[in-house]
Every structure is written in C-alpha cells, then in structure tokens.
Design an enzyme around this catalytic site. Structure first.
Site, mmCIF file in Angstrom:
data_model
loop_
_atom_site.group_PDB
_atom_site.id
_atom_site.type_symbol
_atom_site.label_atom_id
_atom_site.label_comp_id
_atom_site.label_asym_id
_atom_site.label_seq_id
_atom_site.Cartn_x
_atom_site.Cartn_y
_atom_site.Cartn_z
ATOM 1 N N ASN A 197 23.800 -11.881 -2.466
ATOM 2 C CA ASN A 197 22.602 -11.487 -3.208
ATOM 3 C C ASN A 197 21.416 -12.321 -2.725
ATOM 4 O O ASN A 197 21.091 -13.358 -3.294
ATOM 5 C CB ASN A 197 22.842 -11.701 -4.709
ATOM 6 C CG ASN A 197 22.205 -10.612 -5.542
ATOM 7 O OD1 ASN A 197 21.352 -9.876 -5.056
ATOM 8 N ND2 ASN A 197 22.614 -10.511 -6.787
ATOM 9 N N HIS A 220 31.239 -3.873 -0.381
ATOM 10 C CA HIS A 220 29.842 -3.960 0.046
ATOM 11 C C HIS A 220 29.688 -4.143 1.557
ATOM 12 O O HIS A 220 28.566 -4.087 2.080
ATOM 13 C CB HIS A 220 29.149 -5.109 -0.681
ATOM 14 C CG HIS A 220 28.820 -4.794 -2.120
ATOM 15 N ND1 HIS A 220 29.728 -4.254 -2.988
ATOM 16 C CD2 HIS A 220 27.670 -4.952 -2.838
ATOM 17 C CE1 HIS A 220 29.163 -4.090 -4.180
ATOM 18 N NE2 HIS A 220 27.922 -4.490 -4.120
ATOM 19 N N TYR A 262 -14.214 -3.408 26.275
ATOM 20 C CA TYR A 262 -13.718 -4.108 25.095
ATOM 21 C C TYR A 262 -12.394 -4.835 25.354
ATOM 22 O O TYR A 262 -12.133 -5.890 24.765
ATOM 23 C CB TYR A 262 -13.507 -3.136 23.935
ATOM 24 C CG TYR A 262 -14.772 -2.576 23.336
ATOM 25 C CD1 TYR A 262 -16.037 -2.940 23.810
ATOM 26 C CD2 TYR A 262 -14.705 -1.670 22.285
ATOM 27 C CE1 TYR A 262 -17.191 -2.418 23.261
ATOM 28 C CE2 TYR A 262 -15.859 -1.144 21.718
ATOM 29 C CZ TYR A 262 -17.099 -1.526 22.210
ATOM 30 O OH TYR A 262 -18.234 -1.003 21.650
ATOM 31 N N PHE A 304 16.071 -11.509 -5.489
ATOM 32 C CA PHE A 304 16.693 -10.902 -4.311
ATOM 33 C C PHE A 304 15.815 -9.820 -3.689
ATOM 34 O O PHE A 304 16.092 -9.330 -2.600
ATOM 35 C CB PHE A 304 18.033 -10.269 -4.696
ATOM 36 C CG PHE A 304 17.928 -9.388 -5.912
ATOM 37 C CD1 PHE A 304 17.281 -8.169 -5.858
ATOM 38 C CD2 PHE A 304 18.466 -9.790 -7.123
ATOM 39 C CE1 PHE A 304 17.157 -7.361 -6.979
ATOM 40 C CE2 PHE A 304 18.355 -8.979 -8.254
ATOM 41 C CZ PHE A 304 17.698 -7.767 -8.177
ATOM 42 N N TYR A 362 26.219 -11.693 -16.515
ATOM 43 C CA TYR A 362 26.205 -10.801 -15.346
ATOM 44 C C TYR A 362 26.602 -11.559 -14.076
ATOM 45 O O TYR A 362 26.144 -12.665 -13.811
ATOM 46 C CB TYR A 362 24.817 -10.190 -15.141
ATOM 47 C CG TYR A 362 24.731 -9.408 -13.834
ATOM 48 C CD1 TYR A 362 25.369 -8.176 -13.711
ATOM 49 C CD2 TYR A 362 24.066 -9.936 -12.731
ATOM 50 C CE1 TYR A 362 25.331 -7.481 -12.522
ATOM 51 C CE2 TYR A 362 24.022 -9.245 -11.533
ATOM 52 C CZ TYR A 362 24.658 -8.016 -11.428
ATOM 53 O OH TYR A 362 24.632 -7.332 -10.246
ATOM 54 N N ARG A 395 -13.783 -8.020 26.886
ATOM 55 C CA ARG A 395 -14.809 -8.703 26.099
ATOM 56 C C ARG A 395 -14.310 -9.079 24.708
ATOM 57 O O ARG A 395 -14.738 -10.088 24.133
ATOM 58 C CB ARG A 395 -16.041 -7.798 25.991
ATOM 59 C CG ARG A 395 -17.272 -8.521 25.505
ATOM 60 C CD ARG A 395 -18.476 -7.650 25.222
ATOM 61 N NE ARG A 395 -18.464 -6.304 25.723
ATOM 62 C CZ ARG A 395 -19.160 -5.315 25.174
ATOM 63 N NH1 ARG A 395 -19.889 -5.534 24.088
ATOM 64 N NH2 ARG A 395 -19.123 -4.102 25.682
ATOM 65 N N GLU A 438 18.899 0.344 -9.639
ATOM 66 C CA GLU A 438 18.104 -0.341 -8.616
ATOM 67 C C GLU A 438 17.139 0.704 -8.050
ATOM 68 O O GLU A 438 17.376 1.303 -7.001
ATOM 69 C CB GLU A 438 19.030 -0.941 -7.566
ATOM 70 C CG GLU A 438 19.975 -1.968 -8.199
ATOM 71 C CD GLU A 438 21.154 -2.375 -7.330
ATOM 72 O OE1 GLU A 438 21.214 -1.939 -6.163
ATOM 73 O OE2 GLU A 438 22.020 -3.118 -7.831
#
Length: 506
Positions: free
Chosen positions: A194, A82, A277, A326, A52, A280, A411
């Site tokens: 990646n 991409h 608060y 990844f 792959y 404090r 995915e």
C-alpha cells in the site's frame, strides 16, 4: 553507507545506492519506533479489535472480519491475489529503488510491521537481489498494489529476481545469499504493497536521467550555435534578468560560459540581425523545462520520505487512522509535468536539427552531405528525430486526467501515476536519441565551419564526441551512430566536464 531513518533520504543517496551500489543500513533509533508500532498491531490482534487491514478484508471487503487464526493466510492471499502485474519488467535500477523506498517508508514507524520486514528489504538491496516487477497493472491508488505485490513475493521466497545478470526464481537467489524467506504476519502484506513506491522509484530514475538530458541539451545546443554561426547577444544576462526566471538566467549563463571564447559565434548584425527561435530562445525554452524539473524534484524529495501506508498507526497504537496517503496524485501530476518538460527539450532540438540540415536555412552543404545528391548525408536522421518527437507528443498526454473506479466503486478515483512515470521514461529515452542526432549534425556543421575556431569547452566535447561518432565522409548506417551517441550520452560522467548545474549557479 546510506542509513535509513524514514525522514532524510535524498536523491543523492538514492543515486549512490542505485548506481554506485552503496550499502544500506537501518537507523537503530528508527527501528525502535518500528518495534513500538508493531506492538500496537499485536495488541489489536490479541484483543480482537476490528481495524482495517489488520483483521479485515481489503477494499470493498473492508467490512468483513477475519478470525485471528486466519490473519497470516489473509496476508498470503493478499499478495498472491494482488500480484497481477503484466508486461515487461521495470529496469533493475527501478526495482532496486522500490526496495529502498519501501524500506524507508516502513522504517518511519507508522506501518506496524516487524523489524525483520525492513531488514529483509535491506538484505535484498545489499545482496543486489532485484525482484522482477512487471511494469503494467497499477492504477496508482490504493498505491502501486500490483507492482509492490511482485516485490513482496520475493520476501516470501516466491516470484522471480534479477541476480548476477540472470533472471531466476527468487528462492534460489535467497538461498545463495543465505537469506531466509518470511512468513507475513498481521498487516505486513498490506504494509508492503500500500504505497506509491513503483511510480516514485520510476520517477526518481526519470528525474536523474532527465536532469542529465537537460544538461546535455545545453552543451549540444552550444555546438549547434557554432555550426550555425549563432548570435550571442540574445544570451546577454540583462535580457534574462529583465524577465526574472532564475532557471532561464542560468541556462543563458551556461551557454555564455560554453561559448565564451568561440570564434564561430557572431554578434547582432554581423551576419544577420536575429536568429530563429530555436536558437534565440534556448534560455527561455530550456529554462522553462528546468522550472518543471525543479517542481518534480521537490515533489520526489517529499515522497521518498513519506508515509504512504494505510492505515497509519500513531501514538503507539492509541490512534489508528484509515486515510488515503497511498493516493499517487502528487507524483502523477509531477510525472505528467516532467513528460511535457522533456518532450519540449526534444521538440526544440529537432527544430535545430532541421536548421542544420536544410540548405535554405544555413550556409552548410545540403543535409551536411559530403557529396550532395550522390550521398544523402543527414537527411533521414532528421526524419528519425521528427518521428521521435511526434511519438513523444502522444506519450505526453497526461495520464493523471484519467480515472477508472475499482473495487466495486470503493476506490472511485485513482491517479494513474505509474502510467505517467512509465511514459515519462519512454519520453526521456526518445529525447536522448533526438539530442544524439542533433549532436551528430552539430559536430558535422562545426567541422564545415572550422573546428579550430570552436570555443575551448565545446572543442573538448567535440573531440571526445568524435571518438564515438566519426566524421561523415561517406553515407553509412547512421542508426549505429545514433545509438552509440545515445548510449554515450547516458553514461557520460558530466562532472569530468564540469557541466554540473551547481557550478553554473555559483
């Protein structure tokens, strides 16, 4: 000089590269590992083994075998297809950090790239050529594919860069610096994109800014304590040791140090028995934010030295595993935690602003106005702070709880970590402006109470602040003051004031 070896990069190193423009080099021993890893890839291509990312398609196309003569085109097509980032580009320092972190990940020797890939990334850093990388478009798994593709384009002589104050085509900047573009070979395109370097780079810049914002918040809160004649008993060390959180104890210690010789702070029962608060509980609230920031720092320190590629090559190619390093979940959760932590610093700051301007809650002139009624003073500054903290509450919604399947459900769970890191950056900018507003109001309140009675350390800070924001003697366009104070706080050299966390821990 910062030498990369894939294992020892620190946040201090990154800060030096990003902001001090420290030069970067590659460890020779580490580059030997890179050479061995690359040899494994070359053998796979020659022997036509099916692996792959080397000679297959990507994502849902992982079962499609690619012919050896098409491997280079595969990598080119990968980067082109991409590079789908949209929106405004990341800040230059983030782009620079992405170059550094990707080089550090690849030099670990698990990714199978040629040494020239790492050398070119370092060349860009040292020449201050920063890819223009759109902020939007990453799911945070399989890594930051879209942003890192825009980074990879520049190595190929494409895309755009920031160079010497201009936005120009990448090939022009490479030509001016005598840097030759690269033709990507087997696996190199995938190895470049990646990973988690967009969210992590943004996360590192966020952390460095958030750390400073947190330190700023303590000094500014100290001046507010003086302006409101705050009670110091609540900061007694025994109170905080009794609870046991080190960060809470450290905040209380720093506040005590800042106000140790103040003539404006008070004791229990002197004026009132208890403070609200927002005064404090400064150590408790700020301390909890420090706890979150410490968690974020720990995760970033791991991720900046992590192998986030896929597949990973082990034992000189004897073992090649397609895994999921990844996936950005560790950084996604850290960024969401950071968002909440910094938003809370702004939330409590806004409540202190309210106490500074509300005449029902203090003994100061209404809204710190020099002429109440005729002049509004700081009235609308509190509005602006309230708007900013409200915006932060929407941005603080965790990005990591969302996931949309991609690549035809191959995915099917993603981190959205890059969205979280971007929103964290926005929250930090908003928080700094809220603190700028508190600073302006606190300075004015301290002035009404008597600057000569301030503690020596807060007085130094007061005097320097007044060079940026003059006293309010008449209504003016306060937007300019807020922005000037925010810019000053961002650029301030805290070491010059001795306001480092390490000192407080000593």
């Amino acid at each position: 000089m910062v030498e990369l070896n894939g294992s020892t990069l620190t946040l201090k190193d990154i800060k030096a590269v990003l902001f001090d423009k420290a030069m970067v080099s590659a460890s020779p021993a580490s580059m030997e590992r890179v050479v061995k890893s690359r040899a494994a890839v070359d053998r796979i291509v020659e022997q036509q083994k099916v692996v792959y990312g080397i000679n297959t398609g990507f994502g849902k196309f992982s079962d499609v075998l690619i012919n050896a003569e098409d491997v280079e085109e595969l990598q080119l097509n990968l980067i082109h297809s991409h590079a789908c980032g949209v929106g405004e580009p990341f800040p230059e320092e983030v782009s620079r950090a992405m170059l550094l972190l990707r080089a550090n990940a690849l030099i670990k020797g698990y990714s199978g790239v040629r040494p020239v890939i790492i050398e070119r990334l370092i060349d860009l850093i040292n020449a201050e050529i920063h890819p223009v990388i759109p902020q939007q478009g990453s799911l945070g798994a399989s890594g930051d594919l879209a942003p890192l593709s825009h980074l990879a384009l520049v190595l190929m002589g494409e895309g755009e860069v920031f160079y010497k104050g201009e936005r120009i085509p990448g090939i022009q900047a490479l030509s001016k610096e005598g840097i030759a573009p690269i033709v990507l070979q087997a696996k190199e395109g995938l190895a470049l994109i990646n990973g988690t370097q967009a969210m992590t780079a943004m996360g590192v810049v966020n952390y460095l800014e958030a750390e400073q914002v947190a330190l700023e918040s303590e000094m500014i809160a100290s001046i507010t304590m003086e302006a409101l004649r705050g009670i110091m008993d609540a900061f007694d060390e025994d109170v905080h040791l009794a609870r046991g959180y080190s960060q809470q104890t450290e905040v209380a210690k720093r506040i005590r140090e800042y106000l140790s010789d103040s003539g404006l702070t008070t004791s229990q029962g002197e004026i009132r028995v208890q403070d609200a608060y927002s005064l404090r509980c400064i150590p408790q609230v700020h301390g909890a934010s420090w706890q979150a920031l410490d968690y974020v720092k720990e995760k970033l320190e791991i991720e900046i030295n992590a192998a986030t590629d896929n597949p990973l090559i082990f034992d000189d190619g004897a073992k090649i595993i397609s895994g999921g390093n990844f996936h950005g979940q560790p950084i996604a959760l850290a960024m969401d935690f950071m968002k909440i932590a910094v938003a809370e610093l702004a939330n409590i700051s806004e409540r202190r602003i309210e106490r500074l301007v509300n005449p029902q809650l203090n003994d100061l002139p209404p809204f710190l106005s020099p002429q109440p009624g005729l002049q509004s003073g700081a009235m609308i500054m509190q509005y602006a702070a309230a708007s900013l903290v409200s915006e932060n509450k929407t941005l603080a919604h965790p990005a990591s709880v969302d996931s949309i399947p991609s690549s035809a459900n191959q995915e099917d769970h993603v981190s959205m970590g890059t969205i979280g890191s971007r929103h964290a950056h926005q929250i930090i900018q908003n928080a700094r402006r809220v603190l700028a507003i508190e600073l302006i109001c606190a300075l004015q309140g301290a002035e009404f109470q008597g600057v000569e009675k301030m503690a020596s350390r807060t007085r130094v800070f007061y005097d320097k602040s007044r060079e940026i924001v003059p006293s309010i003697t008449k209504d003016r366009i306060f937007s300019k003051d807020i922005e000037a104070a925010a810019v000053w706080l961002k650029e301030l050299d805290w070491a010059a004031y001795g306001l480092t966390r390490a000192e407080a821990k000593a």
